[in-house]
Design an enzyme around this catalytic site. Structure first.
Site, PDB file in Angstrom:
ATOM      1  N   HIS A 186       1.389  -1.030  -0.128  1.00  0.00           N
ATOM      2  CA  HIS A 186       0.051  -0.320  -0.388  1.00  0.00           C
ATOM      3  C   HIS A 186       1.135   1.137   0.142  1.00  0.00           C
ATOM      4  O   HIS A 186       2.347   1.217   0.866  1.00  0.00           O
ATOM      5  CB  HIS A 186      -0.775   0.073   0.852  1.00  0.00           C
ATOM      6  CG  HIS A 186      -1.716  -0.873   1.988  1.00  0.00           C
ATOM      7  ND1 HIS A 186      -1.361  -2.386   2.449  1.00  0.00           N
ATOM      8  CD2 HIS A 186      -2.771  -0.722   1.246  1.00  0.00           C
ATOM      9  CE1 HIS A 186      -1.847  -2.697   2.666  1.00  0.00           C
ATOM     10  NE2 HIS A 186      -2.851  -2.045   2.033  1.00  0.00           N
ATOM     11  N   ASP A 216       3.067   2.323   3.087  1.00  0.00           N
ATOM     12  CA  ASP A 216       3.447   1.172   3.741  1.00  0.00           C
ATOM     13  C   ASP A 216       4.635   1.678   3.790  1.00  0.00           C
ATOM     14  O   ASP A 216       5.582   1.602   4.023  1.00  0.00           O
ATOM     15  CB  ASP A 216       2.892  -0.324   3.115  1.00  0.00           C
ATOM     16  CG  ASP A 216       2.140  -0.741   4.014  1.00  0.00           C
ATOM     17  OD1 ASP A 216       0.969  -0.232   3.916  1.00  0.00           O
ATOM     18  OD2 ASP A 216       1.322  -1.906   2.726  1.00  0.00           O
TER      19      ASP A 216
HETATM   20  C1  XLS Z   1      -7.315  -6.942   4.947  1.00  0.00           C
HETATM   21  C2  XLS Z   1      -6.628  -7.153   3.516  1.00  0.00           C
HETATM   22  C3  XLS Z   1      -5.959  -5.674   3.088  1.00  0.00           C
HETATM   23  C4  XLS Z   1      -5.440  -5.839   1.655  1.00  0.00           C
HETATM   24  C5  XLS Z   1      -4.496  -4.763   1.067  1.00  0.00           C
HETATM   25  O1  XLS Z   1      -8.093  -6.768   5.356  1.00  0.00           O
HETATM   26  O2  XLS Z   1      -6.642  -7.910   3.227  1.00  0.00           O
HETATM   27  O3  XLS Z   1      -4.889  -6.426   3.475  1.00  0.00           O
HETATM   28  O4  XLS Z   1      -5.279  -7.128   1.104  1.00  0.00           O
HETATM   29  O5  XLS Z   1      -5.310  -3.866   1.494  1.00  0.00           O
END
Ligand code: XLS
Ligand code: NI
Ligand code: NI
EC number: 5.3.1.5
Length: 442
Positions: A107, A110
């Site tokens: 993301h 991140d």
């Molecule tokens: C959260 C989601 C997140 C997505 C990406 O539960 O799995 O990690 O994979 O935004």
């Protein structure tokens, strides 16, 4: 290989992880994941396209709602956000290459901390994108997908693209634009939308129809922008029924397929299925894979597992061979993933505090997937599984059954057939025998 000599080494005492086979007693080796092994016409590396999730491995430091970090990250030391981001990228690429992982996912927030200033955030993300690009070139590691975090900032408490306030929606769009630019610059193969807060907490304050229309309009707008910039990759929606919102619009695969079809998004968008989200929706992982495959949208996988004793997204690393072997039967029969890979959206436990633990977790996940795929391939080739399933539907292959499938029989015709044939014979579904087959081939 990573040019880790100039940069600080964070995993110095960990050896390169390689395939050594089932006889190995080295905890830093794969027993099943031989990336060059060919199964059903493709290498294991090509089948899975394993990816490391930046957020769980390099950001989420073991925190939970009851306590702060327990994983003390040495790359998280500098007071300067860009210095910190570069150090984190060094650690991430050192880990990813040592693990022989071909891909990663992130993301926006991140890879570098964001402020509330859009221009400043864009500059930061561009600087880190340049750095990541260099890291990719040095190591050969590729970006599977990028995404924007539209759920952590307080402005998104009522959603981003489904927020009742247009002003908030525009901030989400600014973030998505920058995340798409970064994904494209890094040669990302896909882009993910997970709508954690694209849903609602109470219908008392929510116009559901309007929110979903905004969601679709937002996706079209983002897709059009990316295509205009030359992005050729796939967009993925990641379904989840709830958490953090009480009701999420992307509940499960079937719900998302209906939404994509209704709003004319099916050509560009496919689905990223997460194991723990499937189980939270009351399905199995294999059910969600099958639902996606049947609709031509089996795009990508977020690999993890849930905890059967509780009801939230625990994001544990995969280790359930039976579950994954059943899933790999669907995976193989569907011809694999379209445009995506297998991303470890999984985190080590709060009390797994050594750097080794991050390696053991990924080794276990990759080995479990590999072993399951090898077993599933044998089941498809050598057991009675396929034949039994085909024969179960044989009454539709010819005669009146075939005419029914072709739309040639009326309700009266069906009644007549029932009278002529009398009472049907009882036929076993053979569930226990099929379950045994899974165990025989593991
Ligand atoms: C959260 C989601 C997140 C997505 C990406 O539960 O799995 O990690 O994979 O935004
Ligand atoms: Ni996920
Ligand atoms: Ni999740």
């Amino acid at each position: 290989m990573v040019a880790a000599t100039e940069t600080k080494q964070y995993f110095k005492n960990i050896p390169q992880v390689r395939y050594e086979g089932v006889e190995s007693d080295n905890p830093f080796a794969f027993r099943w994941y031989d990336e060059n092994k060919v199964v059903a016409g493709k290498t294991l590396k090509e089948h899975f396209k394993f990816a490391c999730a930046y957020w769980h491995s390099f950001n989420a430091a073991g925190t939970d709602p009851f306590g702060g970090p327990t994983h003390i990250f040495p790359w998280d030391a500098s007071g300067d956000p860009l210095e910190r981001a570069y150090a984190k990228a060094d650690a991430a690429f050192e880990f990813i290459t040592k693990m022989s992982l071909p891909y990663y996912c992130f993301h926006d927030v991140d890879v570098v901390d964001y402020t509330d200033d859009i221009n400043d955030n864009d500059k930061r993300l561009q600087a880190v994108t340049d750095y990541l690009k260099q890291k990719q070139a040095e190591t050969g590691v590729k970006l599977l997908w990028g995404t924007a975090n539209l759920f952590s900032h307080k402005r998104y408490m009522n959603g981003a693209s489904t927020n009742p306030d247009f002003h908030v929606l525009s901030h989400g769009a600014a973030q998505v634009k920058a995340a798409l630019d970064a994904t494209i610059a890094l040669g990302g193969e896909a882009y993910v939308f997970w709508g954690g807060r694209e849903g609602y907490m109470t219908l008392l304050n929510t116009d559901m129809r309007r929110e979903k229309e905004h969601f679709a309009r937002f996706l079209h707008t983002a897709k059009d922008y990316a295509r205009k910039q030359g992005f050729k990759g796939t967009f993925f929606i990641e379904p989840k029924p709830a958490e953090p919102s009480k009701h999420q619009y992307d509940y499960d695969v079937e719900t998302v397929v209906g939404f994509l079809r209704q709003y004319d998004l099916l050509g560009d968008f496919k689905i990223n299925i997460e194991v723990n989200h499937a189980t939270l929706a009351g399905h199995t992982f294999q059910h969600e894979l099958q639902a996606a495959a049947d609709n031509g949208v089996l795009g990508s996988v977020d690999a993890n597992r849930g905890d059967y004793q509780n009801g939230w997204d625990t994001d544990q690393f995969p280790n359930n061979l039976n579950e994954l072997t059943e899933a790999m039967l669907v995976f193989l029969e569907a011809g694999g993933l379209q445009g995506g890979g297998v991303n470890f959206d999984a985190k080590i436990r709060r009390n797994s505090t050594d750097v080794e633990d991050l390696f053991f977790a990924h080794i276990g996940g990759m080995d479990t997937f590999a072993r399951a795929l090898i077993a599933a391939d044998k089941i498809l080739q050598h057991s009675g599984y396929k034949k039994f399933r085909q024969e179960r539907y044989a009454s539709f292959d010819s005669g009146k059954g075939k005419e029914f499938e072709g739309g040639k029989l009326s309700l009266e015709d069906l009644r007549q057939y029932a009278i002529e044939q009398g009472e049907p014979e009882i036929k076993s579904g053979r569930q226990e025998w099929l379950e045994n087959i899974i165990n025989w081939y593991i």
